[in-house]
Structure formats: structure tokens, C-alpha cells
Design a protein around this motif. Structure first.
Motif, PDB file in Angstrom:
ATOM      1  N   ASP A  55       0.828  -1.126  -0.013  1.00  0.00           N
ATOM      2  CA  ASP A  55       0.020   0.002  -0.121  1.00  0.00           C
ATOM      3  C   ASP A  55       0.966   1.190  -0.047  1.00  0.00           C
ATOM      4  O   ASP A  55       0.598   2.118   0.663  1.00  0.00           O
ATOM      5  CB  ASP A  55      -1.054  -0.117   1.171  1.00  0.00           C
ATOM      6  N   HIS A  56       1.926   1.078  -0.946  1.00  0.00           N
ATOM      7  CA  HIS A  56       2.924   2.254  -0.893  1.00  0.00           C
ATOM      8  C   HIS A  56       3.234   2.512  -2.341  1.00  0.00           C
ATOM      9  O   HIS A  56       3.750   1.493  -3.068  1.00  0.00           O
ATOM     10  CB  HIS A  56       4.082   1.939  -0.046  1.00  0.00           C
ATOM     11  N   HIS A  57       2.867   3.457  -3.029  1.00  0.00           N
ATOM     12  CA  HIS A  57       2.766   3.510  -4.614  1.00  0.00           C
ATOM     13  C   HIS A  57       4.042   4.605  -5.166  1.00  0.00           C
ATOM     14  O   HIS A  57       4.042   5.884  -4.549  1.00  0.00           O
ATOM     15  CB  HIS A  57       1.424   3.826  -5.130  1.00  0.00           C
ATOM     16  N   THR A  72       7.914   9.102  -2.043  1.00  0.00           N
ATOM     17  CA  THR A  72       7.616   9.806  -0.742  1.00  0.00           C
ATOM     18  C   THR A  72       6.538   9.390  -0.022  1.00  0.00           C
ATOM     19  O   THR A  72       5.685   8.556  -0.685  1.00  0.00           O
ATOM     20  CB  THR A  72       7.380  11.221  -1.433  1.00  0.00           C
ATOM     21  N   THR A  73       6.266   9.849   1.124  1.00  0.00           N
ATOM     22  CA  THR A  73       5.039   9.311   2.014  1.00  0.00           C
ATOM     23  C   THR A  73       4.069  10.626   2.192  1.00  0.00           C
ATOM     24  O   THR A  73       4.415  11.356   2.898  1.00  0.00           O
ATOM     25  CB  THR A  73       5.406   8.393   3.403  1.00  0.00           C
ATOM     26  N   HIS A  74       3.137  10.581   1.435  1.00  0.00           N
ATOM     27  CA  HIS A  74       2.210  11.685   1.340  1.00  0.00           C
ATOM     28  C   HIS A  74       1.673  11.912   2.762  1.00  0.00           C
ATOM     29  O   HIS A  74       1.558  13.022   3.392  1.00  0.00           O
ATOM     30  CB  HIS A  74       1.090  11.413   0.311  1.00  0.00           C
ATOM     31  N   ASP A  75       1.215  10.861   3.304  1.00  0.00           N
ATOM     32  CA  ASP A  75       0.666  11.017   4.812  1.00  0.00           C
ATOM     33  C   ASP A  75       1.649  11.431   5.807  1.00  0.00           C
ATOM     34  O   ASP A  75       1.115  12.384   6.597  1.00  0.00           O
ATOM     35  CB  ASP A  75       0.428   9.310   5.334  1.00  0.00           C
TER      36      ASP A  75
HETATM   37  C1  LIG Z   1      -5.487   5.708   1.201  1.00  0.00           C
HETATM   38  C2  LIG Z   1      -4.270   4.808   1.109  1.00  0.00           C
HETATM   39  O1  LIG Z   1      -4.017   4.221   2.120  1.00  0.00           O
HETATM   40  C3  LIG Z   1      -3.175   5.938   1.075  1.00  0.00           C
HETATM   41  O2  LIG Z   1      -3.325   7.014  -0.063  1.00  0.00           O
HETATM   42  C4  LIG Z   1      -1.870   5.315   0.667  1.00  0.00           C
HETATM   43  C5  LIG Z   1      -1.690   4.691  -0.588  1.00  0.00           C
HETATM   44  N1  LIG Z   1      -0.328   4.644  -1.230  1.00  0.00           N
HETATM   45  C6  LIG Z   1       0.619   5.582  -0.768  1.00  0.00           C
HETATM   46  N2  LIG Z   1       1.778   5.639  -1.441  1.00  0.00           N
HETATM   47  C7  LIG Z   1       2.584   6.643  -1.304  1.00  0.00           C
HETATM   48  N3  LIG Z   1       3.710   6.565  -1.618  1.00  0.00           N
HETATM   49  N4  LIG Z   1       2.415   7.582   0.024  1.00  0.00           N
HETATM   50  C8  LIG Z   1       1.384   7.283   0.750  1.00  0.00           C
HETATM   51  O3  LIG Z   1       1.348   8.167   1.698  1.00  0.00           O
HETATM   52  C9  LIG Z   1       0.419   6.388   0.327  1.00  0.00           C
HETATM   53  N5  LIG Z   1      -0.831   6.259   1.114  1.00  0.00           N
END
Ligand SMILES: C[C@H](O)[C@H](O)[C@H]1CNC2=NC(N)=NC(=O)C2=N1
Length: 96
Positions: A55-57, A72-75
Motif C-alpha cells: 500500500d505504498h505507490h 515519498t510518503t504523502h501521509d
Molecule cells: C488511502 C491510502 O492508504 C493511501 O493513499 C496510501 C496509498 N499509497 C501511498 N503511497 C505513497 N507513496 N504514499 C502514501 O502516503 C500512500 N498512502
């Protein structure tokens, strides 16, 4: 997951191949080059399956045999251990 500070990122980058911290310090980047499109897309497929499992794209851009990647980690608003782990997988999956 907690955002890594610059010294921790720099240390983690030493265990990776050719990844760089982006100018803004919020992501890591690497460009992969393959023999042809088939090899590049095979790599992207392997990474896509793992990315979804994690779950990391990735953010990526492909032209023919070239794949530019940004992790990068958006969260967290920056680089976390998840980015380092995915980058490490990409290095292995690339065979380079
Ligand atoms: C809702 C879902 O769990 C989030 O959007 C996940 C999915 N993939 C993600 N990928 C990346 N690279 N960063 C994130 O913060 C992230 N969050």
C-alpha cells in the motif's frame, strides 16, 4: 509512519544504489535504464505488484527503456522507512 530527518535519510541512502534526496528534501529519486521497453515494463510490473502489497505507490515516468521514480510518503509529508524499503525492492527488482 514517522517522517525521517535528513541525517537518517542520508544514512539510509548509503544502503541503496543511486538514489538521491530530492532538492526539497521531501522525496527520494532514481532513474533506471533498461535494455528495451520490455525490460523496463517488466520491472514496473514487479514493482507495481509489491507497491500494491505494501500500500505504498511510486510516482514514476516511463519513456521506452527509462523509468524515473520518485518515492515519498504523502501521509507523513516526507520520506519514511516505507520509501527506503520500496527503493530497496526496486534496486533488487531492477537487477542493477
Ligand atoms: C488511502 C491510502 O492508504 C493511501 O493513499 C496510501 C496509498 N499509497 C501511498 N503511497 C505513497 N507513496 N504514499 C502514501 O502516503 C500512500 N498512502
Amino acid at each position: 509512519m514517522k517522517k525521517l530527518e535528513k541525517p537518517a535519510i542520508e544514512t539510509a541512502l548509503k544502503s541503496l544504489k543511486d538514489w538521491q534526496l530530492a532538492k526539497d528534501g521531501l522525496s527520494i529519486e532514481r532513474t533506471f535504464k533498461f535494455g528495451d521497453f520490455n525490460a523496463a515494463f517488466g520491472f514496473m510490473t514487479r514493482v507495481a505488484l509489491m507497491a500494491d502489497k505494501m500500500d505504498h505507490h511510486p510516482e514514476w515516468f516511463n519513456v521506452y527503456n527509462k523509468v524515473e521514480m520518485t518515492l515519498t510518503t504523502h501521509d507523513a509529508g516526507g520520506v519514511t522507512q516505507k520509501d527506503i524499503d520500496l527503493a530497496s525492492f526496486c534496486d533488487k527488482a531492477s537487477g542493477q
